[in-house]
Design a protein around this motif. Structure first.
Motif, mmCIF file in Angstrom:
data_model
loop_
_atom_site.group_PDB
_atom_site.id
_atom_site.type_symbol
_atom_site.label_atom_id
_atom_site.label_comp_id
_atom_site.label_asym_id
_atom_site.label_seq_id
_atom_site.Cartn_x
_atom_site.Cartn_y
_atom_site.Cartn_z
ATOM 1 N N LEU A 179 43.579 -30.304 23.360
ATOM 2 C CA LEU A 179 43.059 -30.568 22.011
ATOM 3 C C LEU A 179 41.536 -30.486 21.978
ATOM 4 N N LEU A 180 40.870 -31.026 23.003
ATOM 5 C CA LEU A 180 39.406 -30.932 23.062
ATOM 6 C C LEU A 180 38.949 -29.480 23.195
ATOM 7 N N ILE A 181 39.675 -28.677 23.990
ATOM 8 C CA ILE A 181 39.321 -27.261 24.138
ATOM 9 C C ILE A 181 39.468 -26.532 22.815
ATOM 10 N N VAL A 182 40.576 -26.795 22.117
ATOM 11 C CA VAL A 182 40.822 -26.120 20.830
ATOM 12 C C VAL A 182 39.756 -26.510 19.815
ATOM 13 N N LEU A 183 39.435 -27.797 19.717
ATOM 14 C CA LEU A 183 38.413 -28.243 18.764
ATOM 15 C C LEU A 183 37.047 -27.661 19.108
ATOM 16 N N GLY A 184 36.711 -27.611 20.409
ATOM 17 C CA GLY A 184 35.432 -27.034 20.806
ATOM 18 C C GLY A 184 35.324 -25.565 20.457
ATOM 19 N N VAL A 185 36.390 -24.800 20.690
ATOM 20 C CA VAL A 185 36.363 -23.370 20.364
ATOM 21 C C VAL A 185 36.290 -23.160 18.856
ATOM 22 N N GLN A 186 36.982 -23.988 18.087
ATOM 23 C CA GLN A 186 36.921 -23.857 16.635
ATOM 24 C C GLN A 186 35.534 -24.182 16.100
ATOM 25 N N GLN A 187 34.859 -25.162 16.697
ATOM 26 C CA GLN A 187 33.482 -25.444 16.293
ATOM 27 C C GLN A 187 32.560 -24.282 16.646
#
Length: 398
Positions: free
Chosen positions: A322-330
């Motif tokens: 989830l942290l990886i996905v949120l970071g890439v989306q940002q």
């Protein structure tokens, strides 16, 4: 000589008869149109406030436009397969047309350049689809075992959680779920038959997309000139001037979206591969494909990756994914899209969300994919037509 005595009330009777009111005169005929109103009575139009008159004028025009839009949507919903196939062909053509032009600059014949580019493009898409299916089928048994293990872990976690869920309650929910699935066998059969119909429509749409792409790549300028004949003569110059700008916007959108989707898929896919989440490569392909539905696709594909990580690897790995996905989306929202797409596609995020929702309601997933480039092209065309000088002659694009 005789004198007749006159009644005393005779004069009174005569006076009474003379004093009776006369019948009212017949009503006067209405004045003809254009005759000024009587003094003291203004024209009815002048009595209506200016704001209400403007609102009424705008209102009936909006009703006409709404009726036209409703009819257009109904027609599109009837022939949605043809419309979506042609829209997909336009997107693929915008992606492949620069390659055809580059080959032609190197003195490759137009037919050979078109055939080679289209063949390579569709072959690449087919290989990607085959790879995803192969990976899913190859890991299906392991994924099923891990799914069962994940369900058991979730059950134990719920039993020890502060929610006070008992094992009898969990078994009751499991039995109810099994009963509902068993009682829905007829619906599942109907869904299977509907899936066969959808598969037939999908194959038809693929064939229409392939043939439309070939013709657009080979004979795009002539098709554009032919389509201009259906426009009114006074508007052809303006439409012909807006066409190249609309095509440039569509090409910039497709190329920019492909680059952004590739970066998202590589970053998230590499992260879940390092975390040893199963089906990392197929999930990366799904993330790449979902990026063509802005905002919504990124959320859905990221949620799918988190769910797979939670079921197969546990809560801690799911939080890391989830942290990886949120970071890439940002990274995508604040760096990739502003620098890669630039000012070629200027659509507010609210407009993106509303257009994706409207496209999804009208034509499903295909409508959601087509909605944003359609809004971007419409924005470009509207800006050109509003700022265009009608006295200046149009110079055709090279």
């Amino acid at each position: 000589m005789r004198f007749t005595k006159r009644p005393e009330n005779a004069d009174a009777d005569q006076e009474g008869v003379g004093d009776q009111p006369s019948p009212p005169p017949p009503p006067a005929p209405p004045p003809p149109a254009g005759t000024p109103s009587a003094p003291g009575r203004p024209e009815p139009v002048s009595v209506v406030p200016w704001g209400i008159r403007v609102g009424a004028e705008v209102g009936w025009r909006l009703l006409v436009l709404a009726a036209i839009l409703w009819v257009l949507i109904r027609v599109i919903s009837v022939v949605h397969l043809i419309v979506l196939s042609f829209a997909a062909a336009l997107l693929i053509t915008a992606l492949l047309q620069p390659t055809v032009a580059r080959l032609q600059r190197h003195r490759v014949p137009k037919g050979v350049a078109t055939a080679a580019t289209a063949l390579c493009g569709f072959l690449l898409l087919g290989l990607v689809g085959w790879f995803v299916v192969w990976q899913v089928m190859d890991n299906l048994d392991d994924l099923s075992d891990q799914l069962q293990s994940g369900v058991d872990d979730l059950k134990h976690w719920l039993l020890k959680s502060p929610f006070h869920i008992t094992e009898a309650r969990l078994n009751h929910i499991s039995d109810k779920l099994g009963d509902s699935i068993g009682s829905s066998s007829d619906q599942l059969t109907a869904a299977g038959l509907h899936g066969v119909t959808v598969l037939a429509e999908l194959l038809t749409g693929v064939l229409l997309t392939v043939f439309s792409t070939l013709f657009l790549l080979y004979d795009g300028p002539r098709i554009w000139e032919w389509s201009l004949k259906f426009a009114p003569a006074p508007a052809r110059s303006a439409i012909d001037g807006a066409g190249p700008l609309a095509w440039h916007t569509l090409t910039a959108y497709v190329h920019g979206t492909v680059i952004v989707a590739f970066i998202d898929a590589v970053c998230i896919g590499l992260g879940i591969y390092i975390l040893k989440v199963p089906l990392a490569l197929p999930l990366a392909v799904v993330i790449f494909a979902a990026a063509f539905v802005p905002l919504v696709g990124a959320v859905a594909s990221g949620a799918l990756a988190v769910i797979v990580a939670f079921v197969t690897q546990g809560v801690f790995t799911a939080l890391l994914v989830l942290l990886i996905v949120l970071g890439v989306q940002q990274l995508e929202g604040h760096v990739l899209q502003p620098f890669i797409l630039g000012r070629a596609v200027r659509v507010h995020p609210l407009g993106v969300i509303l257009s994706v929702a409207a496209g999804g309601l009208i034509a499903g997933i295909g409508g959601a994919v087509v909605a944003v480039p359609l809004v971007a092209v419409t924005n470009t065309v509207a800006g050109y037509l509003l700022n265009r000088d009608p006295q200046r002659p149009h110079e055709p694009a090279e």
